[in-house]
Design a protein around this motif. Structure first.
Motif, PDB file in Angstrom:
ATOM      1  N   UNK A   1       0.806  -1.224   0.000  1.00 29.25           N
ATOM      2  CA  UNK A   1       0.000   0.000   0.000  1.00 29.25           C
ATOM      3  C   UNK A   1       0.839   1.274   0.000  1.00 29.25           C
ATOM      4  N   UNK A   2       2.174   1.118  -0.036  1.00 31.23           N
ATOM      5  CA  UNK A   2       3.026   2.305   0.012  1.00 31.23           C
ATOM      6  C   UNK A   2       4.150   2.214  -1.016  1.00 31.23           C
ATOM      7  N   UNK A   3       3.858   1.629  -2.177  1.00 30.63           N
ATOM      8  CA  UNK A   3       4.856   1.479  -3.232  1.00 30.63           C
ATOM      9  C   UNK A   3       5.219   2.853  -3.790  1.00 30.63           C
ATOM     10  N   UNK A   4       6.517   3.191  -3.752  1.00 35.87           N
ATOM     11  CA  UNK A   4       6.940   4.517  -4.211  1.00 35.87           C
ATOM     12  C   UNK A   4       7.797   4.461  -5.466  1.00 35.87           C
ATOM     13  N   UNK A   5       8.461   3.329  -5.740  1.00 41.10           N
ATOM     14  CA  UNK A   5       9.349   3.223  -6.893  1.00 41.10           C
ATOM     15  C   UNK A   5       9.107   1.896  -7.597  1.00 41.10           C
ATOM     16  N   UNK A   6       8.838   1.959  -8.910  1.00 37.00           N
ATOM     17  CA  UNK A   6       8.531   0.755  -9.681  1.00 37.00           C
ATOM     18  C   UNK A   6       9.277   0.801 -11.005  1.00 37.00           C
ATOM     19  N   UNK A   7      10.133  -0.217 -11.234  1.00 33.46           N
ATOM     20  CA  UNK A   7      10.888  -0.320 -12.478  1.00 33.46           C
ATOM     21  C   UNK A   7      10.516  -1.641 -13.145  1.00 33.46           C
ATOM     22  N   UNK A   8       9.776  -1.564 -14.251  1.00 29.05           N
ATOM     23  CA  UNK A   8       9.266  -2.766 -14.909  1.00 29.05           C
ATOM     24  C   UNK A   8       9.494  -2.671 -16.418  1.00 29.05           C
ATOM     25  N   UNK A   9      10.697  -2.287 -16.835  1.00 30.97           N
ATOM     26  CA  UNK A   9      11.035  -2.251 -18.255  1.00 30.97           C
ATOM     27  C   UNK A   9      10.990  -3.661 -18.847  1.00 30.97           C
TER      28      UNK A   9
ATOM     29  N   UNK B   1       8.115   7.172  -8.585  1.00 37.61           N
ATOM     30  CA  UNK B   1       8.967   6.844  -9.730  1.00 37.61           C
ATOM     31  C   UNK B   1       8.367   5.658 -10.471  1.00 37.61           C
ATOM     32  N   UNK B   2       8.264   5.796 -11.797  1.00 38.91           N
ATOM     33  CA  UNK B   2       7.753   4.716 -12.635  1.00 38.91           C
ATOM     34  C   UNK B   2       8.588   4.633 -13.903  1.00 38.91           C
TER      35      UNK B   2
ATOM     36  N   UNK C   1      -0.637  11.852  -8.275  1.00 42.29           N
ATOM     37  CA  UNK C   1      -0.233  13.256  -8.323  1.00 42.29           C
ATOM     38  C   UNK C   1       1.138  13.504  -7.697  1.00 42.29           C
ATOM     39  N   UNK C   2       1.707  12.488  -7.026  1.00 39.84           N
ATOM     40  CA  UNK C   2       3.034  12.654  -6.434  1.00 39.84           C
ATOM     41  C   UNK C   2       4.149  12.157  -7.334  1.00 39.84           C
ATOM     42  N   UNK C   3       3.813  11.716  -8.537  1.00 39.13           N
ATOM     43  CA  UNK C   3       4.810  11.164  -9.455  1.00 39.13           C
ATOM     44  C   UNK C   3       5.842  12.225  -9.820  1.00 39.13           C
ATOM     45  N   UNK C   4       7.123  11.895  -9.604  1.00 37.61           N
ATOM     46  CA  UNK C   4       8.212  12.845  -9.875  1.00 37.61           C
ATOM     47  C   UNK C   4       9.140  12.387 -10.991  1.00 37.61           C
ATOM     48  N   UNK C   5       9.229  11.089 -11.229  1.00 36.63           N
ATOM     49  CA  UNK C   5      10.100  10.565 -12.285  1.00 36.63           C
ATOM     50  C   UNK C   5       9.316   9.554 -13.113  1.00 36.63           C
TER      51      UNK C   5
END
Length: 434
Positions: free
Chosen positions: A178-186, A208-209, A230-234
């Motif tokens: 419930x608190x995922x802040x960074x996700x890298x799924x290339x 970050x996505x 709305x908090x997405x920064x990267x």
């Protein structure tokens, strides 16, 4: 009488000397005993052992845990299992490092609820390794991850899996974290419905996505993320997911200022990919909302596919051309990229880029890093380019073979002139001799 008194005194003195020597000998023995006495490693404070363990590689840490019961207890403390990287390959066909299956079982059994910063690195191209990663993901039902990275060092990996199997495993993490802040799924088969699950459970925390080369995601899917997170920064994505609507969503008042936007413009089949054009008004709105954003663009196109790009001003800051690019396109870069900070050109051809480099130096006032691969530039034009940019060129990489001697400068002279304008010693790169 005198002789007897002297004898007694001598005997007394001798006894005192013997006693003193014996006392000193005991002290020396005591000192030696103190020096060689071994400390009780098992009774060290757990905080101290924990700090030591945090600096050890995983295998050394596992060996150290077998020293005693106290050290084994520290080995299983939650603080040591918040961050973990699973390395997966097939030992039967590869000599690369892999996380031992027994350790994976132990982590899932005892530490899945402690994991917060996790990455899966598939170091071979086998379908079996990607399946193993999905199997681990599907068992993290008690986790509350903050970061998740799925990394394939060799393709196809995750893309070779049945989409339903991959999505099912990934959804377990999306639902339970419930608190995922960074996700890298290339390079994964993630799709629009799974992104909706991500947004439904982590919209307030995602910052970050990275999801380049995800063919099952549509512009509507990534727009859903921008609309709700709305908090997405990267953000990193392929150009086909970029749209005017997405830029406007990232520019809304509710959305925080974006700090980093990476766009990969890739064509696998020349002449078969149609690239759309983003409106200048959308770029303008985006840069007004996020004036300090780093806009990074990687181009892997063929010459005839550049027509939709660099037709009007865009706020790109870092520009990389991975394939040959024409003089015309580089000329347009100088006219349309005033915020450019870094430029890397892999190849150009046999026509010198003198005018194009001068134009870029004139128009791109923030340019501080340049790399030229298989291009050609006259020595005089290159010196003029460096002179115009001056000391702000903190990185300047160009092969000696690229520079064309002329009447004004030879290859032996150019490094002195360039060094003078840069304010530091500079030499062109040399082609390796091996």
């Amino acid at each position: 009488m005198k002789r007897g008194r002297k004898t007694n005194e001598a005997n007394s003195s001798s006894s005192e000397d013997t006693a003193e020597k014996e006392s000193k000998r005991h002290k020396v023995v005591e000192k030696k005993t103190t020096v060689v006495q071994c400390p009780d490693w098992a009774n060290l404070l757990q905080d101290i052992i924990l700090q030591v363990f945090q600096y050890l590689p995983l295998l050394d840490r596992a060996h150290a845990s077998q020293v005693c019961r106290s050290w084994n207890q520290v080995f299983h403390m939650p603080d040591l299992w918040r961050c973990f990287e699973f390395e997966l390959n097939q030992p039967a066909t590869s000599n690369l490092r892999t996380t031992h299956p027994e350790l994976i079982k132990q982590i899932i059994k005892r530490h899945s609820n402690h994991l917060q910063y996790v990455s899966f690195k598939v170091v071979d191209s086998s379908k079996e390794s990607a399946e193993a990663a999905c199997d681990i993901l599907s068992q993290l039902v008690n986790c509350s991850l903050k970061t998740l990275g799925l990394i394939s060092t060799a393709r196809p990996s995750f893309m070779d899996l049945p989409k339903s199997h991959f999505i099912s495993a990934l959804t377990v993490v999306f639902v339970n974290s419930k608190s995922l802040s960074s996700l890298k799924i290339d390079d994964t088969p993630v799709d629009d419905p799974s992104l909706k699950v991500l947004v439904a459970n982590n919209s307030d925390t995602l910052k970050l996505l990275k999801m380049s080369s995800c063919p099952h995601v549509s512009p509507a899917g990534i727009l859903c993320v921008a609309d709700q997170c709305h908090g997405l920064r990267e953000l990193a994505l392929n150009y086909h997911l970029l749209s005017d609507e997405l830029l406007l969503a990232l520019s809304s008042e509710k959305h925080v200022r974006l700090e980093h936007l990476r766009i990969d413009v890739v064509s696998e089949n020349p002449g078969q990919t149609q690239f759309h054009t983003i409106q200048k008004s959308s770029w303008d709105a985006f840069i007004r909302h996020s004036p300090k954003v780093n806009l990074v663009m990687y181009f892997f196109l063929y010459e005839e596919e550049f027509d939709p790009f660099f037709r009007y001003e865009i706020p790109v800051t870092h520009l990389y051309f991975g394939r040959s690019v024409s003089k015309d396109v580089l000329g347009r870069v100088g006219m349309t990229c005033p915020r450019l900070v870094e430029l890397v050109v892999c190849a150009n051809g046999l026509r010198p880029l003198d005018e194009e480099l001068i134009c870029i130096a004139e128009r791109c006032k923030y340019l501080s890093a340049v790399g030229l691969g298989e291009c050609e530039v006259s020595c005089s034009a290159f010196v003029e380019f460096v002179k115009m940019c001056g000391g702000r060129l903190s990185q300047l990489s160009i092969m000696e073979e690229v520079l064309i001697p002329d009447q004004k400068y030879s290859l032996e002279q150019i490094h002195w002139e360039v060094s003078k304008h840069l304010g530091r010693v500079w030499f062109p790169d040399m082609m390796p001799t091996w």
